[in-house]
Design a protein around this motif. Structure first.
Motif, PDB file in Angstrom:
ATOM      1  N   UNK A   1       0.849  -1.174   0.000  1.00 10.72           N
ATOM      2  CA  UNK A   1       0.000   0.000   0.000  1.00 10.72           C
ATOM      3  C   UNK A   1       0.895   1.238   0.000  1.00 10.72           C
ATOM      4  N   UNK A   2       0.473   2.238  -0.730  1.00 11.54           N
ATOM      5  CA  UNK A   2       1.225   3.480  -0.841  1.00 11.54           C
ATOM      6  C   UNK A   2       0.619   4.571   0.050  1.00 11.54           C
ATOM      7  N   UNK A   3       1.435   5.517   0.512  1.00 10.08           N
ATOM      8  CA  UNK A   3       0.917   6.602   1.360  1.00 10.08           C
ATOM      9  C   UNK A   3      -0.242   7.351   0.706  1.00 10.08           C
ATOM     10  N   UNK A   4      -0.164   7.561  -0.606  1.00 11.60           N
ATOM     11  CA  UNK A   4      -1.231   8.295  -1.300  1.00 11.60           C
ATOM     12  C   UNK A   4      -2.561   7.550  -1.221  1.00 11.60           C
TER      13      UNK A   4
ATOM     14  N   UNK B   1       3.530   3.611   8.357  1.00 16.03           N
ATOM     15  CA  UNK B   1       3.077   4.918   7.894  1.00 16.03           C
ATOM     16  C   UNK B   1       2.905   5.879   9.067  1.00 16.03           C
ATOM     17  N   UNK B   2       3.045   7.168   8.749  1.00 12.71           N
ATOM     18  CA  UNK B   2       2.760   8.236   9.694  1.00 12.71           C
ATOM     19  C   UNK B   2       1.787   9.188   9.016  1.00 12.71           C
ATOM     20  N   UNK B   3       0.752   9.565   9.758  1.00 14.49           N
ATOM     21  CA  UNK B   3      -0.270  10.439   9.188  1.00 14.49           C
ATOM     22  C   UNK B   3      -0.572  11.600  10.128  1.00 14.49           C
TER      23      UNK B   3
ATOM     24  N   UNK C   1     -11.390  -2.389   6.676  1.00 12.12           N
ATOM     25  CA  UNK C   1     -10.649  -3.650   6.741  1.00 12.12           C
ATOM     26  C   UNK C   1      -9.192  -3.516   6.305  1.00 12.12           C
ATOM     27  N   UNK C   2      -8.887  -2.474   5.577  1.00  6.57           N
ATOM     28  CA  UNK C   2      -7.495  -2.291   5.133  1.00  6.57           C
ATOM     29  C   UNK C   2      -6.552  -2.092   6.314  1.00  6.57           C
ATOM     30  N   UNK C   3      -7.088  -1.598   7.412  1.00  8.87           N
ATOM     31  CA  UNK C   3      -6.253  -1.403   8.592  1.00  8.87           C
ATOM     32  C   UNK C   3      -5.739  -2.751   9.094  1.00  8.87           C
ATOM     33  N   UNK C   4      -6.539  -3.771   8.969  1.00 13.07           N
ATOM     34  CA  UNK C   4      -6.128  -5.099   9.431  1.00 13.07           C
ATOM     35  C   UNK C   4      -5.334  -5.851   8.361  1.00 13.07           C
ATOM     36  N   UNK C   5      -5.724  -5.690   7.117  1.00 10.77           N
ATOM     37  CA  UNK C   5      -5.163  -6.517   6.055  1.00 10.77           C
ATOM     38  C   UNK C   5      -3.935  -5.921   5.361  1.00 10.77           C
ATOM     39  N   UNK C   6      -3.949  -4.619   5.092  1.00 11.12           N
ATOM     40  CA  UNK C   6      -2.933  -4.031   4.221  1.00 11.12           C
ATOM     41  C   UNK C   6      -1.945  -3.104   4.914  1.00 11.12           C
TER      42      UNK C   6
END
Length: 79
Positions: free
Chosen positions: A1-4, A28-30, A55-60
């Motif tokens: 996964x990319x920051x963008x 990542x830092x946001x 779900x991306x928080x858990x998977x990616x």
């Protein structure tokens, strides 16, 4: 996964938020600035961001460090 991609997901899930994301593909830092954070605890603010990522928080996304701010807090930091 990319920051963008993370930036876009948060902005889509939190309309009006200003988002900056940096990272190496796994960590990542946001910085997220949103009026939606007004009056909420930091935990509730972070839950809003997690909800936007779904779900991306858990998977990616392996690790996400975030700083959540209201527009007033952000403006004070810029001085």
């Amino acid at each position: 996964m990319q920051p963008e991609t993370i930036k876009q997901l948060i902005e889509e899930g939190m309309p009006g938020a200003r988002v900056q994301v940096v990272g190496d593909g796994q960590h990542f830092e946001a910085i997220i600035v949103s009026e939606a954070f007004e009056g909420l605890s930091m935990i509730k603010q972070h839950q809003l961001v997690y909800s936007a990522l779904g779900d991306r928080m858990r998977a990616d996304i392996h690790a996400l460090s975030m700083r959540t701010l209201t527009p007033t807090q952000w403006a004070a930091m810029q001085k």
